[in-house]
Design a protein around this motif. Structure first.
Motif: not given
Length: 127
Positions: A6-13
């Motif tokens: 769990s814990g994945g997602g979209l993040v900025q560089a």
């Protein structure tokens, strides 16, 4: 042994993210564990591993200094803390466990050494 990431997602560089892997059905404290990832169109690759005791850690060169692997035996949970994320870190992240208790070998980077795998959690790093 069941592993659930769990814990994945979209993040900025440049951002950070922590993914977790909850284990059940086995003796977590005796297992060496690892994180692998697979980007679209690429083969699965080693990311990081930790000895059963947590005393030793191993990292791919591409993530060394940016990622930290840890395991909490009291919570039966494996973590991967990721800092300074790059677009090339975008992938499905899988946790894995060895079924050899108190593993003392050296092949932490070899996916064939791991018998139990989670279903993966997607990490996407935007530029």
């Amino acid at each position: 042994v069941q592993l659930v990431e769990s814990g994945g997602g979209l993040v900025q560089a440049g951002g950070s993210l922590r993914v977790s892997c909850a284990a059940s059905g086995g003796t977590f404290s005796t297992y060496a564990m690892g994180w692998f990832r697979q980007a679209p169109g690429k083969e699965r690759e080693f990311v990081a591993a930790i000895s059963w005791s947590g005393d030793s850690t191993y990292y791919a060169e591409s993530v060394k200094g940016r990622f930290t692997i840890s395991k909490d035996n009291a919570k039966n949970t494996l973590y991967l803390q990721m800092y300074s994320l790059k677009p090339e870190d975008t992938a499905e992240y899988y946790c894995a466990a060895m079924d050899t208790p108190y593993y003392t070998g050296i092949y932490y980077r070899d996916s064939h050494e791991y018998q139990y795998w989670g279903q993966g959690t997607r990490v996407t790093v935007s530029s």
